[in-house]
Design a protein around this motif. Sequence first.
Motif, PDB file in Angstrom:
ATOM      1  N   PRO A 151       0.807  -1.232   0.000  1.00 35.20           N
ATOM      2  CA  PRO A 151       0.000   0.000   0.000  1.00 35.20           C
ATOM      3  C   PRO A 151       0.834   1.273   0.000  1.00 35.20           C
ATOM      4  N   ARG A 152       1.989   1.266   0.634  1.00 38.37           N
ATOM      5  CA  ARG A 152       2.814   2.482   0.650  1.00 38.37           C
ATOM      6  C   ARG A 152       3.344   2.807  -0.744  1.00 38.37           C
ATOM      7  N   ALA A 153       3.632   1.788  -1.537  1.00 36.79           N
ATOM      8  CA  ALA A 153       4.071   2.036  -2.910  1.00 36.79           C
ATOM      9  C   ALA A 153       2.946   2.639  -3.735  1.00 36.79           C
ATOM     10  N   ARG A 154       1.759   2.101  -3.569  1.00 35.49           N
ATOM     11  CA  ARG A 154       0.594   2.647  -4.285  1.00 35.49           C
ATOM     12  C   ARG A 154       0.342   4.090  -3.867  1.00 35.49           C
ATOM     13  N   ALA A 155       0.455   4.372  -2.576  1.00 41.98           N
ATOM     14  CA  ALA A 155       0.207   5.729  -2.087  1.00 41.98           C
ATOM     15  C   ALA A 155       1.227   6.720  -2.623  1.00 41.98           C
ATOM     16  N   ALA A 156       2.470   6.287  -2.783  1.00 42.33           N
ATOM     17  CA  ALA A 156       3.512   7.177  -3.305  1.00 42.33           C
ATOM     18  C   ALA A 156       3.208   7.590  -4.742  1.00 42.33           C
ATOM     19  N   TYR A 157       2.718   6.646  -5.549  1.00 42.12           N
ATOM     20  CA  TYR A 157       2.331   6.994  -6.922  1.00 42.12           C
ATOM     21  C   TYR A 157       1.132   7.939  -6.927  1.00 42.12           C
ATOM     22  N   GLU A 158       0.158   7.649  -6.076  1.00 41.91           N
ATOM     23  CA  GLU A 158      -1.033   8.500  -6.039  1.00 41.91           C
ATOM     24  C   GLU A 158      -0.678   9.920  -5.615  1.00 41.91           C
TER      25      GLU A 158
END
Length: 274
Positions: free
Chosen positions: A16-23
Amino acid sequence: MWTYFEPVHAVTYFHPRARAAYEAVGLRGYWRGYFAGRTAPLGAAEAPPVIAAFFSFAPPMVSRALPAIWQLAAPQEALRARLTGAVQALAELTYELPEGHLAEAADLLERAASAAQTAGRVLGAANAALPVGEYPLARLWQAATTLRELRGDGHIAALVAAGLDPVETLAWRVAVDMSAQSLLGRGWSEEQWRAARERLTRRGWLAGDGTPTEAGRAGFQAIEDATDRAAGHPWRALGPDDTGRLRDLLEPMARACHGVIPPDSPIGLPALAA
């Protein structure tokens, strides 16, 4: 060694932290982050070279993402986001490991990555040319990413040399050891899947009931062997003792990372032995 360093890289797709960084940089939706993150080392590329380099995605799917994603985030922003997200994910997963453990693993993995031969390996070379991170987890993730893209480039070369096209390759993996559901998101139509299965049957790789033949298993094993040979140079350069030491250092990290990688992921990553 792939089974030990690939999980370290793969947090960029599943944590989830990787997804949040892109968002956070405007890349909302899984596939925007995926295509931006993997393509960004090549610069603001358009669809055709990425279709070729990524191999397994249907061209219309790639064309929907590229070059439109560069209007949302420039390649440098995407690179920062993918590294930030990966490091945050690894920090969460490896917080119990001593700093010295992480630093030694990063040193050895960087040595392996720097010894890799990049000629003819576009994605691997583009990642190898990126600036080296300052902190152990950033260095570790970047080295793992370089090695996995180098290996992937060699695997695609072996598939092309064997005369397999992208959808045939996916259809073969579904017949052998992966679920169709895990690979349907790559944009191929049902007609293209059906035609690929028919071609594999005519080739003698699939029986009439869709099960793999011995000839097919032998043919694909030859591709896997060619992939391993092409990916072997970093480990020969590192030497057996340091490679063994690196494997031991990576093992607890790989096990932790497996916790966020779905068992039915499209990577086809096997679980580590107990």
